[in-house]
Design a protein around this motif. Structure first.
Motif, PDB file in Angstrom:
ATOM      1  N   UNK A   1      24.888  72.941 -40.875  1.00 18.74           N
ATOM      2  CA  UNK A   1      24.302  71.613 -40.942  1.00 18.74           C
ATOM      3  C   UNK A   1      24.455  70.904 -39.613  1.00 18.74           C
ATOM      4  N   UNK A   2      25.037  69.714 -39.652  1.00 15.75           N
ATOM      5  CA  UNK A   2      25.231  68.916 -38.442  1.00 15.75           C
ATOM      6  C   UNK A   2      26.639  69.030 -37.871  1.00 15.75           C
ATOM      7  N   UNK A   3      27.350  70.057 -38.281  1.00 14.26           N
ATOM      8  CA  UNK A   3      28.700  70.275 -37.773  1.00 14.26           C
ATOM      9  C   UNK A   3      28.825  71.647 -37.121  1.00 14.26           C
ATOM     10  N   UNK A   4      29.813  71.755 -36.252  1.00 16.18           N
ATOM     11  CA  UNK A   4      30.143  73.038 -35.636  1.00 16.18           C
ATOM     12  C   UNK A   4      31.575  73.383 -36.024  1.00 16.18           C
ATOM     13  N   UNK A   5      31.734  74.569 -36.594  1.00 14.86           N
ATOM     14  CA  UNK A   5      33.047  75.080 -36.968  1.00 14.86           C
ATOM     15  C   UNK A   5      33.500  76.134 -35.947  1.00 14.86           C
ATOM     16  N   UNK A   6      34.770  76.508 -36.038  1.00 16.34           N
ATOM     17  CA  UNK A   6      35.284  77.532 -35.122  1.00 16.34           C
ATOM     18  C   UNK A   6      36.397  78.338 -35.781  1.00 16.34           C
ATOM     19  N   UNK A   7      36.265  78.613 -37.075  1.00 13.33           N
ATOM     20  CA  UNK A   7      37.360  79.310 -37.767  1.00 13.33           C
ATOM     21  C   UNK A   7      36.950  80.594 -38.474  1.00 13.33           C
ATOM     22  N   UNK A   8      35.708  81.034 -38.282  1.00 15.38           N
ATOM     23  CA  UNK A   8      35.261  82.278 -38.910  1.00 15.38           C
ATOM     24  C   UNK A   8      35.725  83.464 -38.066  1.00 15.38           C
ATOM     25  N   UNK A   9      36.431  84.388 -38.711  1.00 14.94           N
ATOM     26  CA  UNK A   9      36.997  85.507 -37.965  1.00 14.94           C
ATOM     27  C   UNK A   9      35.940  86.452 -37.394  1.00 14.94           C
ATOM     28  N   UNK A  10      34.738  86.444 -37.960  1.00 17.63           N
ATOM     29  CA  UNK A  10      33.680  87.331 -37.480  1.00 17.63           C
ATOM     30  C   UNK A  10      32.747  86.663 -36.476  1.00 17.63           C
ATOM     31  N   UNK A  11      32.599  85.353 -36.570  1.00 15.08           N
ATOM     32  CA  UNK A  11      31.680  84.654 -35.675  1.00 15.08           C
ATOM     33  C   UNK A  11      32.421  84.081 -34.469  1.00 15.08           C
ATOM     34  N   UNK A  12      33.269  83.103 -34.722  1.00 11.10           N
ATOM     35  CA  UNK A  12      33.980  82.474 -33.599  1.00 11.10           C
ATOM     36  C   UNK A  12      35.251  83.220 -33.209  1.00 11.10           C
ATOM     37  N   UNK A  13      35.839  83.933 -34.163  1.00 11.99           N
ATOM     38  CA  UNK A  13      37.057  84.702 -33.907  1.00 11.99           C
ATOM     39  C   UNK A  13      38.078  83.881 -33.118  1.00 11.99           C
TER      40      UNK A  13
END
Length: 264
Positions: free
Chosen positions: A144-156
């Motif tokens: 959506x309108x947020x950015x996360x950084x905690x997915x082990x496969x995406x942001x790692x």
């Protein structure tokens, strides 16, 4: 007037980066306290805001309010330490608050040093996305309108943010990460402190979030008057090498106070 390093007239304000909350500095602040350095850590309103109503503007205003209160009510000599995206926040917040600027108009206290820690120190008018080459980093997790950084496969994040921490500390740090309003990364920097007040840039040599060449790029844009220091760490030396970082910050505080004439 001589201002000792332990004087209540000197204070450090810590500004976290994207996804991080003030408690990321808890261990580091304990080390600063051991060195008789007073500190406080601010929260960026855009981080963890489920309504997605808070932006870089709110982050800047919030930090400016904290710094202004310390200056106006307590005559503080302020060192601002800004990490990562926090560099954008700090840059905008310190405008017109420099010690030398305030002294010229008969005011007491002010910002004596801005320390950028593996941070976005970018020209006025430039956004974080533009500083990344004009496109979002591939590991940013847009929801959506947020950015996360905690997915082990995406942001790692174990690799991107904490690659020099042991697994248990990585997991603890990852569990505290909060999303940031995506609009923040598309908003321009509003001020260049290095034009008017002393600044230091601390490189994180093993950084996988803001790689070292990118940090050197930022410093190149800042000009020749910026002091530099370096640590062989990940993006988060306040967790992995708090004592080494504290020693560098102590030096920056001293230099800022010296340039302000606090030891005269």
């Amino acid at each position: 007037m001589y201002v000792a390093m332990s004087s209540p007239l000197s204070s450090i304000v810590l500004v976290p980066g994207a996804w991080h909350t003030p408690d990321c500095f808890d261990q580091f602040r304990s080390v600063l306290s051991e060195l008789n350095l007073s500190s406080s850590a601010v929260a960026n309103p855009s981080v963890g805001d489920a309504t997605v109503s808070k932006t870089l503007t709110d982050d800047v205003d919030n930090l400016r309010s904290v710094i202004t209160q310390l200056i106006e009510q307590e005559d503080k000599f302020i060192t601002v330490l800004a990490h990562s995206y926090g560099g954008m926040v700090a840059s905008g917040a310190v405008k017109d608050l420099g010690y030398a600027e305030r002294k010229r108009i008969g005011k007491r206290g002010g910002v004596v040093m801005v320390v950028y820690l593996a941070a976005c120190a970018i020209p006025e008018g430039m956004t974080v996305v533009q500083s990344c080459g004009g496109s979002p980093a591939p590991w940013w997790e847009y929801k959506g309108n947020q950015i996360f950084a905690n997915d082990r496969n995406i942001s790692n994040p174990a690799h991107t943010l904490y690659n020099d921490l042991p697994p248990t500390m990585q997991e603890q740090a990852i569990s505290k990460l909060q999303p940031i309003n995506a609009a923040c990364f598309d908003m321009p920097n509003s001020y260049e402190p290095w034009r008017d007040m002393p600044c230091t840039y601390i490189f994180a040599e093993r950084d996988n979030c803001v790689p070292l060449p990118g940090q050197h790029y930022f410093v190149g844009l800042m000009g020749d008057g910026v002091a530099t220091a370096s640590l062989s760490t990940s993006h988060s030396p306040f967790l992995s090498q708090p004592r080494e970082l504290a020693a560098l910050v102590q030096r920056a505080v001293h230099e800022g106070l010296k340039k302000a004439g606090a030891f005269d």
